[in-house]
Design a protein around this motif. Structure first.
Motif, PDB file in Angstrom:
ATOM      1  N   MET A   1     -39.236  53.082 -14.732  1.00 54.17           N
ATOM      2  CA  MET A   1     -39.748  53.199 -13.371  1.00 54.17           C
ATOM      3  C   MET A   1     -40.354  54.585 -13.177  1.00 54.17           C
ATOM      4  SD  MET A   1     -39.916  51.334 -10.561  1.00 54.17           S
ATOM      5  CE  MET A   1     -38.581  50.155 -10.788  1.00 54.17           C
ATOM      6  N   TYR A   2     -41.577  54.638 -12.682  1.00 54.78           N
ATOM      7  CA  TYR A   2     -42.251  55.923 -12.491  1.00 54.78           C
ATOM      8  C   TYR A   2     -41.983  56.438 -11.073  1.00 54.78           C
ATOM      9  CZ  TYR A   2     -45.766  59.549 -12.699  1.00 54.78           C
ATOM     10  OH  TYR A   2     -46.400  60.760 -12.703  1.00 54.78           O
ATOM     11  N   PHE A   3     -41.470  57.667 -10.971  1.00 51.95           N
ATOM     12  CA  PHE A   3     -41.190  58.286  -9.681  1.00 51.95           C
ATOM     13  C   PHE A   3     -42.294  59.288  -9.351  1.00 51.95           C
ATOM     14  CE2 PHE A   3     -37.148  56.634 -11.027  1.00 51.95           C
ATOM     15  CZ  PHE A   3     -36.577  56.161  -9.855  1.00 51.95           C
ATOM     16  N   LEU A   4     -42.917  59.107  -8.201  1.00 58.68           N
ATOM     17  CA  LEU A   4     -44.022  59.964  -7.796  1.00 58.68           C
ATOM     18  C   LEU A   4     -43.535  61.330  -7.335  1.00 58.68           C
ATOM     19  CD1 LEU A   4     -46.135  57.379  -5.762  1.00 58.68           C
ATOM     20  CD2 LEU A   4     -46.535  58.148  -8.103  1.00 58.68           C
ATOM     21  N   THR A   5     -44.365  62.322  -7.540  1.00 60.13           N
ATOM     22  CA  THR A   5     -44.123  63.670  -7.025  1.00 60.13           C
ATOM     23  C   THR A   5     -45.177  63.944  -5.946  1.00 60.13           C
ATOM     24  OG1 THR A   5     -45.595  64.703  -8.647  1.00 60.13           O
ATOM     25  CG2 THR A   5     -43.294  64.346  -9.308  1.00 60.13           C
ATOM     26  N   LYS A   6     -45.362  65.197  -5.586  1.00 59.22           N
ATOM     27  CA  LYS A   6     -46.383  65.551  -4.604  1.00 59.22           C
ATOM     28  C   LYS A   6     -47.791  65.393  -5.165  1.00 59.22           C
ATOM     29  CE  LYS A   6     -43.547  68.758  -1.918  1.00 59.22           C
ATOM     30  NZ  LYS A   6     -43.400  70.164  -1.425  1.00 59.22           N
ATOM     31  N   GLU A   7     -47.896  65.320  -6.491  1.00 52.52           N
ATOM     32  CA  GLU A   7     -49.202  65.150  -7.118  1.00 52.52           C
ATOM     33  C   GLU A   7     -49.815  63.828  -6.687  1.00 52.52           C
ATOM     34  OE1 GLU A   7     -51.190  64.876 -11.603  1.00 52.52           O
ATOM     35  OE2 GLU A   7     -49.012  64.930 -11.339  1.00 52.52           O
ATOM     36  N   LEU A   8     -51.116  63.856  -6.386  1.00 50.44           N
ATOM     37  CA  LEU A   8     -51.816  62.651  -5.946  1.00 50.44           C
ATOM     38  C   LEU A   8     -52.204  61.828  -7.174  1.00 50.44           C
ATOM     39  CD1 LEU A   8     -52.731  61.366  -3.293  1.00 50.44           C
ATOM     40  CD2 LEU A   8     -54.939  62.491  -3.599  1.00 50.44           C
ATOM     41  N   TYR A   9     -51.302  60.918  -7.545  1.00 48.45           N
ATOM     42  CA  TYR A   9     -51.454  60.221  -8.830  1.00 48.45           C
ATOM     43  C   TYR A   9     -50.654  58.935  -8.804  1.00 48.45           C
ATOM     44  CZ  TYR A   9     -50.550  59.174 -13.774  1.00 48.45           C
ATOM     45  OH  TYR A   9     -50.414  58.541 -14.977  1.00 48.45           O
ATOM     46  N   PHE A  10     -51.186  57.907  -9.485  1.00 46.54           N
ATOM     47  CA  PHE A  10     -50.428  56.695  -9.778  1.00 46.54           C
ATOM     48  C   PHE A  10     -50.517  56.429 -11.276  1.00 46.54           C
ATOM     49  CE2 PHE A  10     -51.230  55.876  -5.262  1.00 46.54           C
ATOM     50  CZ  PHE A  10     -49.964  55.469  -4.848  1.00 46.54           C
ATOM     51  N   PRO A  11     -49.452  55.920 -11.866  1.00 47.11           N
ATOM     52  CA  PRO A  11     -49.511  55.589 -13.294  1.00 47.11           C
ATOM     53  C   PRO A  11     -50.408  54.380 -13.526  1.00 47.11           C
ATOM     54  CG  PRO A  11     -47.472  54.776 -12.347  1.00 47.11           C
ATOM     55  CD  PRO A  11     -48.138  55.597 -11.275  1.00 47.11           C
ATOM     56  N   ALA A  23     -44.724  52.148  -8.940  1.00 39.09           N
ATOM     57  CA  ALA A  23     -44.126  53.473  -8.777  1.00 39.09           C
ATOM     58  C   ALA A  23     -43.206  53.474  -7.568  1.00 39.09           C
ATOM     59  CB  ALA A  23     -45.203  54.538  -8.620  1.00 39.09           C
ATOM     60  N   VAL A  24     -42.407  54.534  -7.466  1.00 38.22           N
ATOM     61  CA  VAL A  24     -41.442  54.703  -6.380  1.00 38.22           C
ATOM     62  C   VAL A  24     -41.621  56.099  -5.799  1.00 38.22           C
ATOM     63  CG1 VAL A  24     -38.997  54.744  -5.750  1.00 38.22           C
ATOM     64  CG2 VAL A  24     -39.794  53.185  -7.533  1.00 38.22           C
ATOM     65  N   GLY A  25     -41.506  56.195  -4.471  1.00 35.66           N
ATOM     66  CA  GLY A  25     -41.516  57.505  -3.840  1.00 35.66           C
ATOM     67  C   GLY A  25     -42.894  57.934  -3.378  1.00 35.66           C
ATOM     68  N   GLY A  26     -43.114  59.242  -3.338  1.00 38.20           N
ATOM     69  CA  GLY A  26     -44.373  59.753  -2.833  1.00 38.20           C
ATOM     70  C   GLY A  26     -44.388  59.774  -1.316  1.00 38.20           C
ATOM     71  N   ASP A  27     -45.549  59.581  -0.741  1.00 35.01           N
ATOM     72  CA  ASP A  27     -45.698  59.634   0.715  1.00 35.01           C
ATOM     73  C   ASP A  27     -46.742  58.621   1.154  1.00 35.01           C
ATOM     74  OD1 ASP A  27     -48.352  60.769   0.427  1.00 35.01           O
ATOM     75  OD2 ASP A  27     -47.361  62.658  -0.075  1.00 35.01           O
ATOM     76  N   LEU A  28     -46.954  58.552   2.467  1.00 36.30           N
ATOM     77  CA  LEU A  28     -47.928  57.628   3.037  1.00 36.30           C
ATOM     78  C   LEU A  28     -49.114  58.392   3.621  1.00 36.30           C
ATOM     79  CD1 LEU A  28     -45.480  55.140   4.818  1.00 36.30           C
ATOM     80  CD2 LEU A  28     -46.730  54.753   2.684  1.00 36.30           C
TER      81      LEU A  28
END
Length: 213
Positions: A1-11, A23-28
């Motif tokens: 499972m890929y967990f997002l950081t503040k970086e604007l990116y998707f796997p 992915a999981v996490g990040g923001d809206l």
């Protein structure tokens, strides 16, 4: 499972789980939402969950030539029972989608944060709504994300019979006239199937998404 950081990116989509979680996490944030939809990804999660980003292996879509308008629905359209508008009451539409009770479903996936996020997208001209009125009262509608060649439907509601169908048909006809490729409906349900929507492979959907001209 890929967990997002503040970086604007998707796997890459190929990394998605079998059910379609990318992915999981990040923001809206508007920037992340725009990147997600342009990548064939959308958020879908419950209030007490982290943000889950989805790209299901099969995508429910409408090709406009397949739109089904039943005889009874044609009669309703001809009777001018409803009035339809576009982008005149976005917040009211999304709040009704959030509050409406749905068969076999407890609660809603439209969280307060999602309401504000999509209202921000609407202010930027990216998220749009269809409103259906009866006797000057809002009785149905839908909203989604407009990519310019594909419209990604998010949710719809009806307070009276057939109001959401009326909104869907009105949107489909407008998109067809504007030469959009398809209407994305995300995941299967019987209501969408009755309107002519079909499931296609994720890879086929992504090909359409990348074909902007």
């Amino acid at each position: 499972m890929y967990f997002l950081t503040k970086e604007l990116y998707f796997p890459p989509i190929e990394m998605a789980s079998p059910e379609g979680i990318v992915a999981v996490g990040g923001d809206l944030s508007p920037e992340r939402l725009v990147l997600a939809y342009n990548s064939g990804i959308f958020p879908w999660f419950e209030d007490d969950e982290p943000i889950l980003w989805w790209s299901p292996p099969e995508r429910m879509v409408l090709f406009f030539e397949d739109l089904k308008v039943s005889k009874s629905m044609r009669n309703i359209i001809n009777q001018r029972k409803f009035k339809v508008t576009f982008n005149t009451a976005f917040r009211d539409v999304i709040l009704n989608c959030k509050k409406i009770s749905r068969k076999d479903q407890q609660g809603t996936w439209i969280t307060d944060n999602m309401v504000e996020a999509y209202c921000k997208l609407h202010e930027l001209g990216i998220a749009k709504s269809v409103e259906v009125w009866q006797d000057d009262k809002l009785v149905g509608g839908l909203y989604g994300v407009d990519l310019g060649h594909v419209f990604c439907g998010e949710s719809m509601f009806s307070k009276v019979p057939n109001a959401s169908k009326f909104a869907f048909i009105a949107l489909a006809k407008q998109l067809e006239l504007a030469n959009y490729h398809l209407l994305d409906c995300q995941v299967y349900n019987d209501h969408l199937a009755s309107l002519g929507c079909v499931e296609i492979d994720r890879e086929d959907f992504l090909m359409v998404l990348k074909s902007k001209f």
